[in-house]
Scaffold this motif. Structure first.
Motif, PDB file in Angstrom:
ATOM      1  N   SER A 155      10.341  80.521  -1.100  1.00  0.00           N
ATOM      2  CA  SER A 155       9.137  79.685  -1.088  1.00  0.00           C
ATOM      3  C   SER A 155       9.452  78.274  -0.589  1.00  0.00           C
ATOM      4  CB  SER A 155       8.506  79.628  -2.486  1.00  0.00           C
ATOM      5  OG  SER A 155       8.066  80.914  -2.880  1.00  0.00           O
ATOM      6  N   LEU A 156      10.631  77.752  -0.964  1.00  0.00           N
ATOM      7  CA  LEU A 156      11.059  76.451  -0.443  1.00  0.00           C
ATOM      8  C   LEU A 156      11.254  76.523   1.067  1.00  0.00           C
ATOM      9  CD1 LEU A 156      12.077  73.519  -0.711  1.00  0.00           C
ATOM     10  CD2 LEU A 156      14.366  74.478  -1.123  1.00  0.00           C
ATOM     11  N   GLN A 157      11.927  77.574   1.552  1.00  0.00           N
ATOM     12  CA  GLN A 157      12.136  77.719   2.985  1.00  0.00           C
ATOM     13  C   GLN A 157      10.814  77.859   3.719  1.00  0.00           C
ATOM     14  OE1 GLN A 157      15.032  77.229   4.614  1.00  0.00           O
ATOM     15  NE2 GLN A 157      15.740  76.703   2.545  1.00  0.00           N
ATOM     16  N   PHE A 158       9.877  78.571   3.100  1.00  0.00           N
ATOM     17  CA  PHE A 158       8.538  78.663   3.683  1.00  0.00           C
ATOM     18  C   PHE A 158       7.926  77.281   3.849  1.00  0.00           C
ATOM     19  CE2 PHE A 158       4.049  78.182   2.813  1.00  0.00           C
ATOM     20  CZ  PHE A 158       3.491  78.919   3.845  1.00  0.00           C
ATOM     21  N   LEU A 159       7.961  76.477   2.781  1.00  0.00           N
ATOM     22  CA  LEU A 159       7.304  75.174   2.816  1.00  0.00           C
ATOM     23  C   LEU A 159       7.945  74.255   3.850  1.00  0.00           C
ATOM     24  CD1 LEU A 159       5.116  73.353   1.683  1.00  0.00           C
ATOM     25  CD2 LEU A 159       6.675  72.711  -0.176  1.00  0.00           C
ATOM     26  N   ILE A 160       9.269  74.282   3.948  1.00  0.00           N
ATOM     27  CA  ILE A 160       9.964  73.465   4.957  1.00  0.00           C
ATOM     28  C   ILE A 160       9.508  73.883   6.360  1.00  0.00           C
ATOM     29  CG2 ILE A 160      12.208  72.935   5.983  1.00  0.00           C
ATOM     30  CD1 ILE A 160      13.401  73.339   3.128  1.00  0.00           C
ATOM     31  N   GLY A 161       9.490  75.196   6.612  1.00  0.00           N
ATOM     32  CA  GLY A 161       9.071  75.694   7.923  1.00  0.00           C
ATOM     33  C   GLY A 161       7.611  75.437   8.199  1.00  0.00           C
ATOM     34  N   TRP A 162       6.787  75.576   7.164  1.00  0.00           N
ATOM     35  CA  TRP A 162       5.347  75.360   7.337  1.00  0.00           C
ATOM     36  C   TRP A 162       5.050  73.891   7.657  1.00  0.00           C
ATOM     37  CZ3 TRP A 162       1.278  72.589   5.345  1.00  0.00           C
ATOM     38  CH2 TRP A 162      -0.002  73.044   5.653  1.00  0.00           C
ATOM     39  N   LEU A 163       5.734  72.978   6.988  1.00  0.00           N
ATOM     40  CA  LEU A 163       5.528  71.553   7.257  1.00  0.00           C
ATOM     41  C   LEU A 163       5.981  71.179   8.669  1.00  0.00           C
ATOM     42  CD1 LEU A 163       6.564  70.037   3.807  1.00  0.00           C
ATOM     43  CD2 LEU A 163       4.267  70.046   4.797  1.00  0.00           C
ATOM     44  N   ASP A 164       6.995  71.856   9.170  1.00  0.00           N
ATOM     45  CA  ASP A 164       7.390  71.639  10.573  1.00  0.00           C
ATOM     46  C   ASP A 164       6.278  72.085  11.518  1.00  0.00           C
ATOM     47  OD1 ASP A 164       9.855  70.505  10.088  1.00  0.00           O
ATOM     48  OD2 ASP A 164      10.946  72.407  10.188  1.00  0.00           O
ATOM     49  N   ARG A 165       5.604  73.159  11.165  1.00  0.00           N
ATOM     50  CA  ARG A 165       4.519  73.675  12.001  1.00  0.00           C
ATOM     51  C   ARG A 165       3.272  72.803  11.898  1.00  0.00           C
ATOM     52  NH1 ARG A 165       3.234  79.968  11.431  1.00  0.00           N
ATOM     53  NH2 ARG A 165       5.491  79.917  11.808  1.00  0.00           N
ATOM     54  N   PHE A 166       3.074  72.177  10.726  1.00  0.00           N
ATOM     55  CA  PHE A 166       1.910  71.310  10.495  1.00  0.00           C
ATOM     56  C   PHE A 166       2.403  69.911  10.117  1.00  0.00           C
ATOM     57  CE2 PHE A 166       0.295  75.558   9.962  1.00  0.00           C
ATOM     58  CZ  PHE A 166      -1.014  75.510  10.438  1.00  0.00           C
ATOM     59  N   PRO A 167       2.955  69.172  11.067  1.00  0.00           N
ATOM     60  CA  PRO A 167       3.594  67.882  10.745  1.00  0.00           C
ATOM     61  C   PRO A 167       2.629  66.854  10.165  1.00  0.00           C
ATOM     62  CG  PRO A 167       3.445  68.212  13.131  1.00  0.00           C
ATOM     63  CD  PRO A 167       3.109  69.522  12.498  1.00  0.00           C
ATOM     64  N   ARG A 168       1.315  67.027  10.389  1.00  0.00           N
ATOM     65  CA  ARG A 168       0.367  66.060   9.819  1.00  0.00           C
ATOM     66  C   ARG A 168       0.366  66.093   8.287  1.00  0.00           C
ATOM     67  NH1 ARG A 168      -2.821  70.090  12.031  1.00  0.00           N
ATOM     68  NH2 ARG A 168      -4.282  71.184  10.660  1.00  0.00           N
ATOM     69  N   TYR A 169       0.981  67.122   7.685  1.00  0.00           N
ATOM     70  CA  TYR A 169       1.052  67.222   6.226  1.00  0.00           C
ATOM     71  C   TYR A 169       2.383  66.717   5.662  1.00  0.00           C
ATOM     72  CZ  TYR A 169      -3.280  69.888   5.792  1.00  0.00           C
ATOM     73  OH  TYR A 169      -4.599  70.270   5.787  1.00  0.00           O
ATOM     74  N   LYS A 170       3.287  66.274   6.527  1.00  0.00           N
ATOM     75  CA  LYS A 170       4.654  65.981   6.066  1.00  0.00           C
ATOM     76  C   LYS A 170       4.737  64.852   5.042  1.00  0.00           C
ATOM     77  CE  LYS A 170       7.838  68.041   9.293  1.00  0.00           C
ATOM     78  NZ  LYS A 170       9.031  67.863  10.131  1.00  0.00           N
ATOM     79  N   ASN A 171       3.904  63.853   5.154  1.00  0.00           N
ATOM     80  CA  ASN A 171       3.964  62.742   4.195  1.00  0.00           C
ATOM     81  C   ASN A 171       2.843  62.811   3.164  1.00  0.00           C
ATOM     82  OD1 ASN A 171       6.239  61.480   5.421  1.00  0.00           O
ATOM     83  ND2 ASN A 171       4.889  60.796   7.076  1.00  0.00           N
ATOM     84  N   ARG A 172       2.113  63.896   3.191  1.00  0.00           N
ATOM     85  CA  ARG A 172       0.970  64.044   2.289  1.00  0.00           C
ATOM     86  C   ARG A 172       1.427  64.302   0.855  1.00  0.00           C
ATOM     87  NH1 ARG A 172      -3.965  65.989   4.480  1.00  0.00           N
ATOM     88  NH2 ARG A 172      -2.944  65.709   6.490  1.00  0.00           N
ATOM     89  N   GLU A 173       0.629  63.882  -0.114  1.00  0.00           N
ATOM     90  CA  GLU A 173       0.900  64.245  -1.505  1.00  0.00           C
ATOM     91  C   GLU A 173       0.786  65.763  -1.649  1.00  0.00           C
ATOM     92  OE1 GLU A 173      -1.648  62.184  -4.206  1.00  0.00           O
ATOM     93  OE2 GLU A 173      -0.524  60.298  -4.031  1.00  0.00           O
TER      94      GLU A 173
END
Length: 481
Positions: A155-173
């Motif tokens: 699940s952590l690896q998913f979230l890291i990869g998903w945030l790379d795909r959707f960079p607009r969420y990288k600094n989001r709460e």
């Protein structure tokens, strides 16, 4: 000459960055949902697809993002996980609890959920681990040997990869929410994120977690469950005392005597009830048989909840009592069977970019294979609670008070072991001038009950659940009036 080489190097790096950016945009656009079959028109964006979490094994997790219809860029990212273990966040969280859509009773289309949590947040539904829902592994042995540790890491690896795909969420709460056995998933993923963020140059902005009717601690969950059954007149005094005296609630596998007492209680004393809401009618078919909501064995408990299942392919088997009750109270206990029809439709899978590898088994709300082969489970999640509190995360725990599967007594017994100082003593909280439940605020944890709600709180009490969620995001106590 050196300057020329420097300029070439810079130009090359720019090209690489631009190329990567274009590739990510293409990935994101490839995941965009234009419209689901039978979907009403909406003003928000949706995306769904796969993120590979282990290339060697070929494990990939499926997600569905429903953004907020208003100002999505200013709203937090909320990850929702369902438990089981082995149950789908698409089937439950997205389709009958907090998502923007509900499936109609003919499974021909969708209608809007006016109490969807995407009014105030961007919702990311994750099907985890591999083998749940549309998530898959190319290594079939993964389905027969899985558990808490791999689920959290994947699940952590998913979230890291998903945030790379959707960079607009990288600094989001980011907030993680869920229910039932996600009482393990959510804190375990939060701990993995905390460890990762402490070492990473690009930390994930995790702010808090919220779990409902959450599996927490072997001993106190089991003790609290048996106590709930007795205090709600579901079992006799004799059976209660025999369970208390013959069962060692700390054990992973109970004795034959204890197993037989559990079976006796369910078969002879419970009666025909929905264990997930003891006061709601079960989903009965037109031939008098019962459609059973997916019941899974919790890994640290005896087989006290039988895995009995009717896969319904003939919609002529109607939920008579369910339809009557739905007209009265807005609750339909047959929603799970609608999901199993809808998400097995080829046109739905195509719209969701799901099942691209042609998985050999049908999509189901829960995987019995995973549930029966869950070989790694934490005895207690309470140590992780202490880590989260020390790390400054917002921690909320809620409990629908008519659930007999992971009941309110189990949660209260478990949380009491944290021995937290009370900040705001027990009081009733309100929604629409009615008591929504009761709450107490401790140093580090807020606990709340939801009056009249079953195991899936947002299914039974959607308005109260949305009010609870809003207070959680604000970090403010629930309303006293």
């Amino acid at each position: 000459m050196a300057k020329t080489l420097d300029l070439i190097s810079v130009a090359f790096l720019v090209l690489v960055v631009v190329s990567q950016s274009e590739s990510l945009k293409q990935e994101e656009e490839g995941d965009r949902i234009s419209e689901l079959p039978g979907q009403p028109k909406v003003s928000f964006q949706q995306f769904s697809g796969y993120v590979t979490v282990n290339k060697v094994a070929g494990r990939a997790l499926f997600y569905w993002l429903t953004e907020s219809p208003t100002s999505p860029l200013s709203k937090p990212l909320v990850i929702w996980l369902n438990g089981g273990p082995g149950c789908s966040s698409v089937a439950y969280g997205a389709s009958e609890e907090i998502g923007p859509f509900r499936i109609n009773k003919s499974a021909s289309g969708l209608y809007l959920n006016k109490f969807s949590w995407n009014h105030v947040a961007n919702l990311l539904f994750l099907e985890a681990p591999a083998g749940v829902g549309f998530s898959y592994s190319n290594r079939s042995s993964d389905l027969f040997d899985t558990g808490d540790t791999r689920t959290a890491m994947d699940s952590l690896q998913f979230l890291i990869g998903w945030l790379d795909r959707f960079p607009r969420y990288k600094n989001r709460e980011v907030y993680i929410t869920g229910e039932s056995y996600a009482g393990h998933y959510v804190p375990q993923l939060a701990r993995q994120i905390m460890v990762y963020s402490n070492k990473s140059k690009h930390p994930i902005n995790l702010k808090g977690i919220m779990v409902g009717n959450a599996v927490t601690d072997n001993y106190y969950d089991n003790l609290g469950t048996v106590t709930y059954w007795w205090s709600h007149a579901m079992i006799s005094d004799k059976t209660y005392h025999q369970l208390i005296n013959s069962c060692d609630f700390r054990r992973q596998k109970e004795s034959d005597e204890c197993e037989s007492m559990y079976s006796y209680a369910m078969d002879q004393e419970f009666g025909n009830i929905d264990q997930y809401n003891i006061y709601a009618p079960p989903c009965n078919n037109s031939d008098g048989s019962r459609f059973t909501r997916q019941s899974m064995r919790l890994p640290h408990r005896p087989h006290r909840v039988p895995i009995s299942r009717l896969y319904v392919v003939n919609m002529q088997l109607s939920c008579i009592r369910a339809n009557i009750f739905r007209q009265i109270a807005g609750y339909d206990p047959c929603t799970e069977k609608y999901a199993e029809i809808y998400y097995n439709r080829p046109d739905v899978q195509k719209a969701l970019h799901a099942n691209k590898t042609r998985i050999r088994y049908k999509w189901t709300a829960c995987s019995e294979v995973l549930n029966r082969n869950w070989n790694d489970t934490d005895v207690s999640i309470l140590p992780i609670y202490r880590e989260m509190i020390a790390g400054g995360l917002r921690v909320w725990v809620f409990s629908g008070d008519v659930d007999s599967v992971v009941p309110v007594t189990a949660t209260r017994y478990s949380l009491a072991q944290l021995k937290l100082t009370t900040k705001i003593p027990w009081y009733p909280w309100y929604v629409k001038k009615q008591v929504g439940g009761w709450t107490e605020v401790y140093e580090g944890v807020t606990f709340a009950t939801v009056r009249g709600a079953g195991h899936e709180v947002p299914l039974f009490k959607p308005r109260a659940a949305l009010e609870l969620f809003k207070s959680f995001l604000r970090g403010t106590p629930l309303p006293k009036s």
